[in-house]
Design an enzyme around this catalytic site. Structure first.
Site, PDB file in Angstrom:
ATOM      1  N   ASP A 125      84.769  62.688  60.132  1.00 21.25           N
ATOM      2  CA  ASP A 125      84.467  64.013  59.604  1.00 21.25           C
ATOM      3  C   ASP A 125      85.148  64.077  58.235  1.00 21.25           C
ATOM      4  OD1 ASP A 125      83.833  66.854  59.534  1.00 21.25           O
ATOM      5  OD2 ASP A 125      85.950  67.174  59.994  1.00 21.25           O
ATOM      6  N   ASP A 168      86.226  67.302  55.842  1.00 23.96           N
ATOM      7  CA  ASP A 168      87.306  68.274  55.676  1.00 23.96           C
ATOM      8  C   ASP A 168      88.201  68.305  56.910  1.00 23.96           C
ATOM      9  OD1 ASP A 168      86.355  70.249  53.181  1.00 23.96           O
ATOM     10  OD2 ASP A 168      84.695  69.328  54.270  1.00 23.96           O
ATOM     11  N   ASP A 227      88.413  66.792  63.522  1.00 30.17           N
ATOM     12  CA  ASP A 227      89.484  67.761  63.779  1.00 30.17           C
ATOM     13  C   ASP A 227      88.955  69.056  64.375  1.00 30.17           C
ATOM     14  OD1 ASP A 227      88.232  68.529  61.290  1.00 30.17           O
ATOM     15  OD2 ASP A 227      89.944  69.853  60.927  1.00 30.17           O
TER      16      ASP A 227
END
Length: 228
Positions: free
Chosen positions: A9, A11, A168
């Protein structure tokens, strides 16, 4: 499994973008005579996307009148402030080099539009190293749908079982699981207060970016010991 690729991922997993989001949001808030918000609140919201960041800062529902205008102003300003304070997470540069030194590929699967993803990677000199960068523009369905993961694997020429996906946010883990790919939850990322990543169902959890190398070693050991 035979590990051939690592997908990230963007960001909150590969890149720490919260500083630039905070600067852009607070500039816009000041222009509208609103109080600024602290970095921690923005950091916790970034992985939910720009709409969530603007909604949090202006304390407005995304369906409220005028919200789309605020959002567009935010996005236009962010496009001009993409890589001022944004960096790889501590230890991540070494992890990318380690992946490459092992002869593996790495790529990105993100819900961040290509309008921002591509110039950001270019500014950080990552675009040429990244084997694939899948954005919502490239698929019909965003994460947690598995389509972006499948497309990344197709472009890399690997089966989902032969890669891992780091994220995250629960949607990242759901996307990987939906694609049949081993998943890694990143505790160092933009985790909401009170959000227990142990509940996400990830196969592995990293507390620091530097923990990726031991995980790759572990997976390589498993690969060796399970061969007939």
């Amino acid at each position: 499994m035979i590990l051939k690729a690592v997908l990230f991922d963007l960001d909150g997993t590969l890149l720490d973008t919260a500083a630039d989001f905070t600067t852009v949001l607070n500039t816009l808030l000041q222009q509208h005579g609103r109080p600024t918000v602290d970095y921690h609140r923005v950091r916790q919201t970034v992985s939910d996307g720009a709409r969530a960041v603007v909604s949090m800062g202006f304390e407005q529902d995304i369906e409220s009148p005028g919200f789309d205008t605020l959002l567009q102003s935010f996005l236009d300003a962010y496009a001009q402030h993409l890589a001022v304070g944004t960096t790889l997470f501590p230890g991540m540069a070494e992890q990318l080099t380690e992946i490459e030194n092992r002869g593996m590929q790495w790529g990105i699967v993100t819900n961040k539009p290509a309008r921002f993803t591509e110039p950001l990677l270019e500014a950080l000199e990552l675009k040429q190293r990244c084997a694939t960068a899948i954005c919502p523009d490239h698929v019909s369905n965003r994460k947690p749908h598995p389509e972006p993961i499948y497309l990344a694997c197709q472009q890399l020429g690997v089966h989902p079982r032969n890669a891992i996906y780091l994220g995250d946010h629960r949607r990242d883990i759901d996307a990987g699981r939906n694609a049949g790919m081993p998943t890694v939850a990143c505790r160092y990322g933009y985790i909401h207060d009170g959000d227990n990543i142990e509940d996400w169902g990830a196969d592995y959890i990293l507390s620091h970016a530097a923990d990726l190398t031991p995980l790759m070693d572990q997976l390589t050991t498993l690969e060796t010991t399970t061969q007939p």
